[in-house]
Enzyme design. Structure first.
Site, PDB file in Angstrom:
ATOM      1  N   GLY A  91       2.761 -32.097 -30.280  1.00 17.19           N
ATOM      2  CA  GLY A  91       3.545 -31.194 -29.446  1.00 17.19           C
ATOM      3  C   GLY A  91       4.217 -31.802 -28.228  1.00 17.19           C
ATOM      4  O   GLY A  91       5.230 -31.296 -27.772  1.00 17.19           O
ATOM      5  N   GLU A  92       3.651 -32.892 -27.703  1.00 22.20           N
ATOM      6  CA  GLU A  92       4.198 -33.370 -26.434  1.00 22.20           C
ATOM      7  C   GLU A  92       5.555 -34.043 -26.573  1.00 22.20           C
ATOM      8  O   GLU A  92       5.789 -34.823 -27.485  1.00 22.20           O
ATOM      9  CB  GLU A  92       3.250 -34.370 -25.767  1.00 22.20           C
ATOM     10  CG  GLU A  92       1.963 -33.773 -25.323  1.00 22.20           C
ATOM     11  CD  GLU A  92       0.879 -33.983 -26.354  1.00 22.20           C
ATOM     12  OE1 GLU A  92      -0.131 -34.602 -26.005  1.00 22.20           O
ATOM     13  OE2 GLU A  92       1.042 -33.545 -27.519  1.00 22.20           O
ATOM     14  N   ALA A  93       6.388 -33.739 -25.591  1.00 16.35           N
ATOM     15  CA  ALA A  93       7.769 -34.216 -25.617  1.00 16.35           C
ATOM     16  C   ALA A  93       7.857 -35.739 -25.712  1.00 16.35           C
ATOM     17  O   ALA A  93       8.612 -36.268 -26.520  1.00 16.35           O
ATOM     18  CB  ALA A  93       8.479 -33.731 -24.365  1.00 16.35           C
TER      19      ALA A  93
END
Ligand SMILES: *[C@@H]1O[C@H](CO)[C@@H](O)[C@H](O)[C@H]1NC(C)=O
Ligand SMILES: *[C@@H]1O[C@H](CO)[C@@H](O)[C@H](O)[C@H]1NC(C)=O
Ligand SMILES: *[C@@H]1O[C@H](CO)[C@@H](O)[C@H](O)[C@H]1NC(C)=O
Ligand SMILES: *[C@@H]1O[C@H](CO)[C@@H](O)[C@H](O)[C@H]1NC(C)=O
Ligand SMILES: *[C@@H]1O[C@H](CO)[C@@H](O)[C@H](O)[C@H]1NC(C)=O
Length: 401
Positions: free
Chosen positions: A161-163
């Site tokens: 999920g992390e950018a």
């Protein structure tokens, strides 16, 4: 010891077979006799071996079984904690400690949880980044169009999920795609941006919550100028559009929150009551939340908003008021500063707003919660959106030579 003994016996036995299989035809009677002897001894030895094996309950596949058991344990550990799993496999000589070997293990993916693979590949340490690159190199994208390549890539693990992680992984993907297909895009940035446009298109076309389905013309116009200042061939974009339209992207461990959800804030619109800045009266306004701004209109059909509130640097909180279901937008740690916003006066002039806070009342508790969540999501800085925007700026400002 048992295993070592067995190996010796095994070797000896095979030597017998070797000797016996290469017996020449023209043996003298003495040699014939000797051969008979050897055959008899071979038979005896085989019986001994059998007895030895029976006595020790030895199964020739035992060593393999042991190994398979350990590999299975390694996989299990990996699924719970990828780093520990890899460490276990290396320490037990089941995996070499090189980025290539680990990448191959992940690429094969047998028995591995794709979320765990994504977590391991997303780690920011240098070694994991090497593994990520080795992993991407294992993908063969030659002669695949971008949608086909993305299908393959996004199926091989679950994008975290992390950018920052998404950025690294998609950058590696774009590099590999351009390496396999030179000449399709002017730069890896173009490939990167188009990859996201495609992922978003997938959501727009297939997510039932998205009402506004873009046409192929819109998709084409949205991607103007991304090829280092120039346009991509229309036919290419049409093909990609059709491919997504006909078949949505599958991602592993799909929990209904598709990727777009991770980095794009949902838009919302609806009727809310807004408390005036100077004159403290409640006015019913049609609010639209989009592009990190809150717009309000007098009527749903108005072309121009009555006011625009950029959400940057604002916070939101629930407040008690005589009106029900109230919340407030405010500048944290600052009571008297006026919020940067604008509104249109009755005579059409656009003036700066005069609100130190915006108080808003929703018709129901549910709507209040939904609005607050959406606004919160919009307020929280969206690093991914910023990264993508920066790349877009870069490629559209470039001149094609
Ligand atoms: C594998 O190698 C990397 C660097 O080459 C090292 O940091 C790591 O500790 C090693 N892992 C194991 C389990 O030996
Ligand atoms: C994989 O791991 C994720 C996160 O730990 C979990 O939610 C998911 O159910 C797992 N999938 C399988 C098939 O075990
Ligand atoms: C594509 O859309 C479908 C339907 O909304 C969704 O299940 C899937 O996760 C999406 N794929 C990607 C890569 O976002
Ligand atoms: C938000 O805060 C940053 C840093 O303090 C500032 O540079 C920026 O101009 C602010 N934006 C608005 C819209 O006030
Ligand atoms: C904004 O409101 C304050 C009082 O709340 C008033 O003193 C000030 O003149 C107003 N400013 C403008 C530009 O209307």
């Amino acid at each position: 010891d048992i295993i070592r003994t067995f190996q010796i016996v095994w070797l000896t036995k095979n030597m017998f077979f070797f000797l016996l299989s290469s017996v020449p035809d023209d043996l003298t009677p003495e040699e014939q006799k000797e051969l008979e002897n050897i055959r008899r001894r071979k038979q005896e030895l085989l019986e001994d071996i059998q007895e030895f094996l029976n006595k020790n309950h030895y199964c020739p596949c035992r060593k393999n079984m042991q190994r398979n058991k350990q590999v299975a344990m390694g996989r299990k550990k990996f699924n719970m904690d990828p780093k520990k799993g890899i460490q276990f496999l290396i320490e037990n000589d089941l995996l070499k400690n090189t980025s290539e070997d680990i990448a191959r293990f992940l690429y094969k993916g047998e028995g591995l949880n794709k979320t765990a693979i994504g977590d391991y590949l997303g780690e920011r340490d240098d070694f994991n980044i090497q593994v990520l690159h080795a992993f991407v190199e294992l993908h063969e994208f030659t002669d695949l169009n971008l949608v086909q390549a993305l299908r393959q890539f996004l199926w091989s693990f679950r994008l975290p999920g992390e950018a920052q992680k998404i950025d690294r992984m998609m950058e590696a993907f774009a590099q590999r795609y351009c390496q396999c297909n030179p000449g399709v895009f002017q730069s890896t940035d173009t490939c990167y941006i188009l990859s996201f446009a495609i992922i978003m298109l997938n959501t727009s076309l297939h997510n039932p919550n998205v009402k506004d389905k873009p046409t192929v013309e819109r998709f084409i116009s949205m991607n103007r100028g991304i090829n280092d200042g120039g346009d991509l061939p229309e036919e290419l974009l049409r093909n990609l559009y059709e491919s997504i339209k006909n078949e949505p992207f599958k991602i592993p461990e799909d929990d209904g929150n598709d990727l777009t959800h991770t980095f794009f804030n949902p838009d919302r619109e609806g009727w809310l009551l807004k408390l005036g800045g100077r004159v403290k009266t409640w006015k019913r306004r049609w609010f639209i939340l989009t592009d990190n701004c809150l717009y309000y209109f007098e009527y749903t059909t108005d072309k121009e908003p009555r006011g625009i509130i950029p959400l940057e640097n604002l916070s939101i909180r629930e407040v008690e008021d005589k009106k029900p279901n109230c919340f407030e937008l405010f500048i944290p740690d600052n009571k008297d500063q006026v919020i940067k916003a604008c509104k249109t006066e009755a005579d059409g002039r656009v003036v700066e707003g005069n609100h130190t806070f915006y108080r808003i009342s929703a018709p129901t508790v549910e709507e209040k919660d939904e609005w607050m969540n959406s606004i919160k999501a919009a307020i929280s800085r969206d690093p991914f959106y910023e990264m993508l925007a920066a790349r877009k700026k870069k490629v559209s400002s470039m001149k094609r030579h």
